[in-house]
Scaffold this motif. Sequence first.
Motif, PDB file in Angstrom:
ATOM      1  N   LEU A  88     -46.139  25.973  -3.949  1.00 42.89           N
ATOM      2  CA  LEU A  88     -47.567  26.265  -3.876  1.00 42.89           C
ATOM      3  C   LEU A  88     -48.225  26.208  -5.241  1.00 42.89           C
ATOM      4  O   LEU A  88     -47.615  26.552  -6.259  1.00 42.89           O
ATOM      5  CB  LEU A  88     -47.774  27.651  -3.262  1.00 42.89           C
ATOM      6  CG  LEU A  88     -47.136  27.889  -1.886  1.00 42.89           C
ATOM      7  CD1 LEU A  88     -47.356  29.323  -1.451  1.00 42.89           C
ATOM      8  CD2 LEU A  88     -47.707  26.919  -0.858  1.00 42.89           C
ATOM      9  N   LEU A 104     -48.246  24.382   6.439  1.00 37.58           N
ATOM     10  CA  LEU A 104     -47.244  23.846   5.514  1.00 37.58           C
ATOM     11  C   LEU A 104     -45.901  24.494   5.816  1.00 37.58           C
ATOM     12  O   LEU A 104     -45.797  25.719   5.827  1.00 37.58           O
ATOM     13  CB  LEU A 104     -47.650  24.133   4.068  1.00 37.58           C
ATOM     14  CG  LEU A 104     -46.619  23.841   2.975  1.00 37.58           C
ATOM     15  CD1 LEU A 104     -46.317  22.344   2.908  1.00 37.58           C
ATOM     16  CD2 LEU A 104     -47.121  24.347   1.622  1.00 37.58           C
ATOM     17  N   THR A 105     -44.879  23.669   6.089  1.00 36.47           N
ATOM     18  CA  THR A 105     -43.554  24.212   6.410  1.00 36.47           C
ATOM     19  C   THR A 105     -42.457  23.358   5.785  1.00 36.47           C
ATOM     20  O   THR A 105     -42.695  22.247   5.317  1.00 36.47           O
ATOM     21  CB  THR A 105     -43.292  24.245   7.930  1.00 36.47           C
ATOM     22  OG1 THR A 105     -43.050  22.907   8.410  1.00 36.47           O
ATOM     23  CG2 THR A 105     -44.449  24.859   8.687  1.00 36.47           C
ATOM     24  N   ASP A 143     -38.605  29.340   6.234  1.00 37.66           N
ATOM     25  CA  ASP A 143     -39.589  28.440   5.632  1.00 37.66           C
ATOM     26  C   ASP A 143     -40.318  27.590   6.679  1.00 37.66           C
ATOM     27  O   ASP A 143     -41.060  26.670   6.330  1.00 37.66           O
ATOM     28  CB  ASP A 143     -38.925  27.530   4.592  1.00 37.66           C
ATOM     29  CG  ASP A 143     -37.913  26.572   5.202  1.00 37.66           C
ATOM     30  OD1 ASP A 143     -37.520  26.783   6.376  1.00 37.66           O
ATOM     31  OD2 ASP A 143     -37.504  25.622   4.513  1.00 37.66           O
ATOM     32  N   VAL A 166     -48.923  29.547   6.110  1.00 40.60           N
ATOM     33  CA  VAL A 166     -47.604  29.359   5.487  1.00 40.60           C
ATOM     34  C   VAL A 166     -46.622  30.377   6.054  1.00 40.60           C
ATOM     35  O   VAL A 166     -46.973  31.534   6.269  1.00 40.60           O
ATOM     36  CB  VAL A 166     -47.683  29.498   3.955  1.00 40.60           C
ATOM     37  CG1 VAL A 166     -48.525  28.390   3.345  1.00 40.60           C
ATOM     38  CG2 VAL A 166     -48.240  30.854   3.537  1.00 40.60           C
ATOM     39  N   LEU A 206     -54.580  30.978   1.615  1.00 36.27           N
ATOM     40  CA  LEU A 206     -53.325  31.022   2.352  1.00 36.27           C
ATOM     41  C   LEU A 206     -53.438  32.018   3.500  1.00 36.27           C
ATOM     42  O   LEU A 206     -53.926  33.134   3.325  1.00 36.27           O
ATOM     43  CB  LEU A 206     -52.178  31.438   1.431  1.00 36.27           C
ATOM     44  CG  LEU A 206     -51.873  30.520   0.245  1.00 36.27           C
ATOM     45  CD1 LEU A 206     -50.648  31.034  -0.504  1.00 36.27           C
ATOM     46  CD2 LEU A 206     -51.655  29.090   0.695  1.00 36.27           C
ATOM     47  N   LEU A 221     -41.462  30.581   2.876  1.00 36.19           N
ATOM     48  CA  LEU A 221     -41.712  29.315   2.203  1.00 36.19           C
ATOM     49  C   LEU A 221     -41.438  29.454   0.712  1.00 36.19           C
ATOM     50  O   LEU A 221     -41.769  30.471   0.096  1.00 36.19           O
ATOM     51  CB  LEU A 221     -43.159  28.875   2.421  1.00 36.19           C
ATOM     52  CG  LEU A 221     -43.471  27.418   2.060  1.00 36.19           C
ATOM     53  CD1 LEU A 221     -42.946  26.496   3.130  1.00 36.19           C
ATOM     54  CD2 LEU A 221     -44.975  27.223   1.898  1.00 36.19           C
TER      55      LEU A 221
END
Length: 229
Positions: free
Chosen positions: A95, A131-132, A151, A86, A112, A90
Amino acid sequence: MSSRDVVLARVRRALADVPRGEGPSDPPVPRDYHRVHGSRTTAQSVELLAENLAEYRAIVHRSDAEGLPGLIHRLLAERGARTVVVPPGLDASWLDPAWRDPSSESGSDVTLVEDHASSTPYELDAVDSVLTGCAVAIAETGTLVLDAGPDQGRRRITLVPDHHICVVRVPDQVVGSVPEALPRLAPERPLTWISGPSATSDIELDRVEGVHGPRTLEVILLAGSREAG
């Protein structure tokens, strides 16, 4: 006459009508092309984006802010992902609370992985998912543009792991055309343009995915969200 002489002669002929002292940015460049193609409502642009993303074999999901953490958790679970990288900026609300607090009584089945400049491609290749967010999404081309914002993280983290989940804030980050997207982007930033999962074809036109990027791209259209700042 050498090859060098031939090339230089061609350059001189091409520049014969250019006034001495004129720089590359001096001549005015007409920008009279159409920035908007056709007439679409915001909702229609979002639907076109979803359609074109799917055409490029991205997997499209829809969610609101409340359901987003659960959806992301489910998508990772369906792939059996145990680690997810991540970016540092972000949105924490995306989450699962158990991920943010490993001591939570509910426990956590996902670890993570922070985006560190020292992370090597070899280390990132061992991560299951990334994850973005994104900078902008283009409806007409089904393209996501990342600019290494807080992010989105460094370009490397979206090119090495095999599974990419990208969240698009709808409708704020959706534009109709490429000319509409360009003013939102800073050309000096490292831009990554993504149209579906990484793919190529061999001489027999057999499609192979995951050659120079994620094999699986999942896009979440996050409704009712306003961009931070």
